[in-house]
Design a protein around this motif. Structure first.
Motif, PDB file in Angstrom:
ATOM      1  N   ARG A 131      21.518 -43.685  48.332  1.00  0.00           N
ATOM      2  CA  ARG A 131      22.123 -44.983  48.031  1.00  0.00           C
ATOM      3  C   ARG A 131      23.237 -45.318  49.022  1.00  0.00           C
ATOM      4  O   ARG A 131      23.919 -46.324  48.879  1.00  0.00           O
ATOM      5  CB  ARG A 131      22.684 -44.989  46.593  1.00  0.00           C
ATOM      6  N   THR A 132      23.397 -44.457  50.024  1.00  0.00           N
ATOM      7  CA  THR A 132      24.388 -44.704  51.074  1.00  0.00           C
ATOM      8  C   THR A 132      23.702 -45.188  52.342  1.00  0.00           C
ATOM      9  O   THR A 132      24.135 -46.166  52.960  1.00  0.00           O
ATOM     10  CB  THR A 132      25.200 -43.428  51.365  1.00  0.00           C
ATOM     11  N   VAL A 133      22.668 -44.490  52.741  1.00  0.00           N
ATOM     12  CA  VAL A 133      21.823 -44.960  53.834  1.00  0.00           C
ATOM     13  C   VAL A 133      20.710 -45.787  53.202  1.00  0.00           C
ATOM     14  O   VAL A 133      19.816 -45.267  52.536  1.00  0.00           O
ATOM     15  CB  VAL A 133      21.247 -43.788  54.642  1.00  0.00           C
ATOM     16  N   ILE A 174      18.615 -31.410  64.232  1.00  0.00           N
ATOM     17  CA  ILE A 174      18.218 -31.667  62.847  1.00  0.00           C
ATOM     18  C   ILE A 174      19.203 -32.672  62.277  1.00  0.00           C
ATOM     19  O   ILE A 174      20.419 -32.475  62.349  1.00  0.00           O
ATOM     20  CB  ILE A 174      18.230 -30.379  62.006  1.00  0.00           C
ATOM     21  N   THR A 175      18.694 -33.755  61.718  1.00  0.00           N
ATOM     22  CA  THR A 175      19.578 -34.734  61.093  1.00  0.00           C
ATOM     23  C   THR A 175      19.329 -34.766  59.593  1.00  0.00           C
ATOM     24  O   THR A 175      18.198 -34.606  59.128  1.00  0.00           O
ATOM     25  CB  THR A 175      19.385 -36.141  61.706  1.00  0.00           C
ATOM     26  N   LEU A 176      20.397 -34.949  58.848  1.00  0.00           N
ATOM     27  CA  LEU A 176      20.345 -34.991  57.386  1.00  0.00           C
ATOM     28  C   LEU A 176      20.813 -36.372  56.924  1.00  0.00           C
ATOM     29  O   LEU A 176      21.986 -36.706  57.071  1.00  0.00           O
ATOM     30  CB  LEU A 176      21.253 -33.919  56.770  1.00  0.00           C
ATOM     31  N   GLY A 177      19.899 -37.161  56.388  1.00  0.00           N
ATOM     32  CA  GLY A 177      20.283 -38.480  55.875  1.00  0.00           C
ATOM     33  C   GLY A 177      20.989 -39.334  56.901  1.00  0.00           C
ATOM     34  O   GLY A 177      21.981 -40.003  56.591  1.00  0.00           O
ATOM     35  N   LEU A 193      10.883 -35.253  57.372  1.00  0.00           N
ATOM     36  CA  LEU A 193      10.726 -34.517  56.121  1.00  0.00           C
ATOM     37  C   LEU A 193      11.557 -35.129  55.003  1.00  0.00           C
ATOM     38  O   LEU A 193      12.676 -34.685  54.734  1.00  0.00           O
ATOM     39  CB  LEU A 193      11.147 -33.051  56.315  1.00  0.00           C
ATOM     40  N   PRO A 194      11.048 -36.144  54.311  1.00  0.00           N
ATOM     41  CA  PRO A 194      11.724 -36.550  53.074  1.00  0.00           C
ATOM     42  C   PRO A 194      11.700 -35.379  52.099  1.00  0.00           C
ATOM     43  O   PRO A 194      10.639 -34.755  51.914  1.00  0.00           O
ATOM     44  CB  PRO A 194      10.867 -37.724  52.577  1.00  0.00           C
ATOM     45  N   VAL A 195      12.820 -35.066  51.490  1.00  0.00           N
ATOM     46  CA  VAL A 195      12.898 -33.907  50.605  1.00  0.00           C
ATOM     47  C   VAL A 195      11.848 -33.996  49.499  1.00  0.00           C
ATOM     48  O   VAL A 195      11.215 -32.996  49.132  1.00  0.00           O
ATOM     49  CB  VAL A 195      14.316 -33.783  49.996  1.00  0.00           C
ATOM     50  N   GLY A 226      21.204 -37.176  45.827  1.00  0.00           N
ATOM     51  CA  GLY A 226      21.655 -38.326  46.579  1.00  0.00           C
ATOM     52  C   GLY A 226      22.153 -37.934  47.950  1.00  0.00           C
ATOM     53  O   GLY A 226      22.067 -36.775  48.371  1.00  0.00           O
ATOM     54  N   HIS A 227      22.713 -38.893  48.637  1.00  0.00           N
ATOM     55  CA  HIS A 227      23.164 -38.699  50.015  1.00  0.00           C
ATOM     56  C   HIS A 227      24.197 -37.570  50.119  1.00  0.00           C
ATOM     57  O   HIS A 227      24.067 -36.688  50.970  1.00  0.00           O
ATOM     58  CB  HIS A 227      23.772 -40.004  50.524  1.00  0.00           C
TER      59      HIS A 227
END
Length: 267
Positions: free
Chosen positions: A203-205, A142-145, A219-221, A231-232
């Motif tokens: 705004r970071t990625v 699972i990756t987050l941002g 899955l975009p939140v 945000g990130h």
């Protein structure tokens, strides 16, 4: 062609030709066997093991500790992986640290596989580890941002202040050779199942959908909770994101979610 040759010379040339035929036949057998080799076996989705949480760029473990504590309270074996140095160096070294943490978790628990949650650059680290040999022992990633296709913020840092953009920063740029290798062909190699979660307000990625991963459950939140404002840096601590992660770490295949699930997830 052999008529004018002496018997000894003729025998020599025929022997060489026979050896060439044998060698070519052997090579053909090798090539066919390689081409028909079975793909990596999928890891069983029914037996969740220990969870390894991989920090983002800079290596701080504090952002992931609340999620690790929540997993522990749910009865999971959860560890936040400590990255080498300042967590801004070669991503391959961080992937090696993840591999060592996975070995330790498997030895400690006796489990067959681990689950991995990679936050930000930690998602890229997880992919590197899987690509370089971890696929056989990870059930779910699972990756987050995660900047799977780079972030223009790293590009800008490399242009404006290259002395402030160490190797890990360079490797997260949109033109990164590391990311080009990971994204060539299959972005989600066999073995684990894959889930990518991100916020459209990142705004970071940049752009945020750099986090989209071919072959993963994306899955975009805001597709789950349209009113979500985060945000990130809030991704690992947000209650809805944490609920999504818990749902995706359960036994069985990844679970598609939409706006109908928002209230149930605490949104």
């Amino acid at each position: 062609m052999l008529v004018g040759l002496s018997p000894a010379r003729r025998r020599f040339l025929l022997g060489v030709a026979a050896l060439v035929v044998v060698a070519l036949t052997a090579l053909a057998v090798v090539l066919v066997s390689r081409g028909s080799a079975p793909a990596a076996e999928p890891v069983s989705q029914e037996r969740p093991g220990p969870v390894l949480l991989v920090p983002g760029y800079g290596g701080s473990t504090s952002s992931l500790q609340p999620l690790a504590d929540l997993l522990t309270a749910q009865g999971r074996d959860a560890t936040v992986v400590r990255l080498p140095g300042t967590g801004t160096g070669d991503l391959a070294e961080s992937a090696a640290a993840l591999g060592a943490a996975a070995d330790a978790a498997l030895d400690r628990s006796g489990a067959d596989s681990v689950d991995v949650v990679g936050y930000s650059a930690g998602g890229v680290v997880a992919r590197l580890w899987v690509a370089d040999g971890g696929a056989a022992v990870v059930r779910r990633v699972i990756t987050l941002g995660a900047p799977h296709h780079g972030t223009t913020l790293a590009d800008l840092a490399g242009e404006v202040a290259p002395d402030q953009c160490p190797l890990g920063c360079v490797q997260l740029g949109t033109g990164s050779a590391v990311l080009a290798r990971l994204n060539a062909g299959d972005e989600t190699p066999a073995g684990p199942t894959w889930v990518s979660i991100w916020t459209t307000q990142d705004r970071t990625v940049t752009p945020p959908d750099s986090a989209r991963l071919d072959g993963a459950l994306n899955l975009p939140v805001q597709e789950v909770c349209p009113q979500a404002q985060l945000g990130h840096g809030e991704l690992p601590r947000d209650a809805v994101v944490q609920a999504i992660v818990l749902a995706q770490l359960a036994a069985g295949d990844p679970v598609p979610l939409d706006a109908g699930d928002c209230a149930r997830l605490g949104g």
